[in-house]
Design an enzyme around this catalytic site. Structure first.
Site, short mmCIF file in Angstrom:
data_model
loop_
_atom_site.label_atom_id
_atom_site.label_comp_id
_atom_site.label_asym_id
_atom_site.label_seq_id
_atom_site.Cartn_x
_atom_site.Cartn_y
_atom_site.Cartn_z
CE LYS A 144 -4.69 -1.18 2.54
NZ LYS A 144 -5.20 -1.41 3.64
CD GLU A 186 -0.45 -0.73 13.45
OE1 GLU A 186 -1.03 -2.22 12.61
OE2 GLU A 186 -0.98 0.39 12.49
CE LYS A 228 0.75 -5.65 5.69
NZ LYS A 228 0.72 -3.91 5.74
NE ARG A 242 -3.07 -4.90 2.74
CZ ARG A 242 -1.71 -4.41 2.14
NH1 ARG A 242 -1.82 -5.59 0.84
NH2 ARG A 242 -1.54 -3.85 2.61
CG ASN A 246 -7.94 -2.27 7.92
OD1 ASN A 246 -6.69 -1.84 7.91
ND2 ASN A 246 -8.85 -2.33 6.62
CG HIS A 249 -6.59 0.05 11.72
ND1 HIS A 249 -6.41 -0.82 12.69
CD2 HIS A 249 -5.31 0.99 11.53
CE1 HIS A 249 -5.08 -1.37 12.40
NE2 HIS A 249 -4.80 0.12 11.39
CG HIS A 267 -1.41 4.83 12.78
ND1 HIS A 267 -3.20 5.16 12.48
CD2 HIS A 267 -1.40 3.70 12.26
CE1 HIS A 267 -3.80 4.15 12.32
NE2 HIS A 267 -2.56 3.18 11.95
N1 GLY Z 1 -1.96 -1.46 7.20
C1 GLY Z 1 -3.10 -1.88 6.68
C2 GLY Z 1 -2.71 -3.10 5.31
O1 GLY Z 1 -1.46 -2.76 5.21
O2 GLY Z 1 -3.46 -3.28 5.06
#
Ligand code: GLY
Length: 370
Positions: A144, A186, A228, A242, A246, A249, A267
Site C-alpha cells: 500500500k 500494531e 501480514k 486483508r 484493520n 482501526h 496512530h
Molecule cells: N495497514 C493495513 C494494510 O496494509 O492493509
C-alpha cells in the site's frame, strides 16, 4: 539472528529480511536487484541524520553509489507538494525504468517513496528500508503506497509491492519510547487478530521487546511480518481478509480525526485503544468472553501504553460525533460501517452487521470513565 519472510505474490513476490545490522549488509542484499551500481534514496531529515551514513557505507561495500533527497519529517510530507518534489528529483537524478528507488524511513517516507516509484516512468522497482517499528511490522510490507488528500488520509495512492524489505532491528534503538510503543500497538494487533499464542508470548516478553532485547525484537517483528505476509498473499488488494489488519482501526480513525491527527494521539496508540474497544464491543455483543477485553487492556497497561479514552489528553467529542467520524472512514461500504470483531483472542473476523446502538453504548461508557 537474521530471519527472512517470503511474501508470496507470484511474479511480484519478495522477501522481508529482519535482524540487526542489516544496513551494513545493504549493498550485498540490494546488488542482485541492480542493472547498474547506482540507487536513489528518499528519506526524511531526521532519519538522514541518524542512518543515511550507515546506508551509504553499506551500499559502498558492494560498489553501489547513492544519491539522496531528505524531505521534512512528519505526516505533512505525505502531500502533493512533497510528492511532486520527490518525483521531480527522481527524474532529475535520471532514474531509469530498470533502476531501483530506496525508501529509508518510517511509514510516511515508505508510503510516499513507494507511490513515487509506482508512477515514475509508469513504475520502477523500490526497496523498503523501514526505520520505525510501525513501518517494519506494517506499512513497509504489503504494497500500500500513497499520500494524503485534503479530504482525508491515504486517499491518493496505488498498490505497488516493493522488491525487497530490509528491516534492520538495530535502528529501532534510535526511536523514542513513545514512538516505539506506538508501533507496538500494531504488534499486539497481530496477536489479537490471529495468533493467541503470540499474544501470550507478548504478555510475557513484551517488556523485553520494549526494553531493547534484540532476540525478542527480532521475534516480535518476524511473527508480525509473517502474519501480514500470509494475509496479503491471500488478499493483496483488500477484497476480503486483508481488512482483518484493520482490527482497532475503525475506532482509531475516529479518534485520530477527533484529535486532529496531532501529537495528542499517535496512530499506533489509537490502534491499541481501538483494539481494546473492539474487544469490548465484541464482548457486549456476546461474541467473546468478558475476560478478553480486560486481558487486552491489562497487557496494554502493563506495557505503559495508552489503553482507554481517558489516556488521550484534552477534550473528546461525544459518542454520537465519534460514530459520525467513523462513518467518514474510507473503508465504509454502501454506507455500512465495517468492524473487525473477535470471537476470542486471536479469532478476529470482518462484519458490517454491528448495530449503531451497540457502538454508541461502548463509546458512551468509555467516555464516562474517561
Ligand atoms: N495497514 C493495513 C494494510 O496494509 O492493509
Amino acid at each position: 539472528m537474521l530471519q527472512s519472510v517470503h511474501v508470496e505474490l507470484g511474479e511480484r513476490s519478495y522477501d522481508v529480511e529482519i535482524g540487526p545490522e542489516l544496513l551494513a549488509q545493504s549493498g550485498a542484499r540490494i546488488a542482485p536487484l541492480l542493472h547498474r551500481p547506482k540507487v536513489a534514496v528518499l528519506t526524511d531529515e531526521n532519519v538522514a541524520a541518524l542512518h543515511l551514513g550507515a546506508l551509504r557505507d553499506g551500499l559502498a561495500t558492494a560498489g553501489i553509489e547513492m544519491s539522496s533527497l531528505a524531505l521534512p519529517a512528519g505526516e505533512a510530507t505525505k502531500s502533493w507538494p512533497h510528492f511532486e518534489r520527490a518525483v521531480e528529483w527522481l527524474l532529475a537524478e535520471k532514474v531509469e525504468r530498470r533502476d531501483v528507488v530506496i525508501a529509508l524511513g518510517g511509514g510516511v517516507i515508505g508510503d510516499l517513496a513507494g507511490f513515487a516509484a509506482a508512477v515514475l516512468r509508469r513504475g520502477v522497482r523500490f526497496v523498503q528500508i523501514p526505520t520505525s517499528l510501525l513501518a517494519q511490522v506494517d506499512s513497509s510490507v504489503g504494497g500500500k503506497t500513497g499520500i494524503n488528500a485534503p479530504q482525508g488520509k491515504n486517499l491518493i495512492g496505488a498498490f505497488h509491492q516493493p522488491s525487497l524489505v530490509l528491516a534492520d532491528t538495530s535502528v529501532l534503538a534510535t526511536m523514542t519510547q513513545r514512538d516505539f510503543l506506538s508501533g507496538y500497538g500494531e504488534v499486539v494487533k497481530y496477536g489479537l487478530l490471529g495468533d493467541a499464542a503470540f499474544f501470550e508470548w507478548l504478555e510475557v516478553n513484551g517488556p523485553d521487546v520494549a526494553g531493547g532485547d534484540m532476540a525478542a525484537r527480532v521475534r516480535a517483528v518476524t511473527r508480525s511480518v509473517q502474519m501480514k505476509a500470509e494475509i496479503v498473499a491471500r488478499d493483496e488488494t483488500e477484497q476480503g481478509d486483508r481488512a482483518l489488519l484493520n482490527l482497532g482501526h475503525t475506532f482509531c480513525h475516529a479518534l485520530e480525526a477527533a484529535t486532529g491527527y496531532s501529537d495528542r494521539l499517535l496512530h499506533g496508540e489509537g490502534v491499541a485503544i481501538g483494539c481494546a474497544l473492539a474487544f469490548e464491543l465484541s464482548s457486549r455483543l456476546g461474541l467473546c468472553s468478558q475476560e478478553d477485553p480486560s486481558r487486552v487492556r491489562a497487557h496494554l497497561r502493563d506495557m505503559g501504553m495508552k489503553t482507554d479514552l481517558g489516556d488521550i489528553p484534552g477534550e473528546l467529542p461525544g459518542a454520537g460525533a465519534l460514530v459520525d467520524l467513523m462513518a467518514q472512514d474510507k473503508k465504509v461500504i454502501d454506507g455500512q460501517l465495517r468492524f473487525i470483531l473477535a470471537r476470542g483472542i486471536g479469532q478476529a473476523f470482518v462484519t458490517s452487521e454491528v448495530p449503531r446502538e451497540a457502538v454508541l453504548s461502548v463509546l458512551k461508557d468509555a467516555l464516562a470513565t474517561a
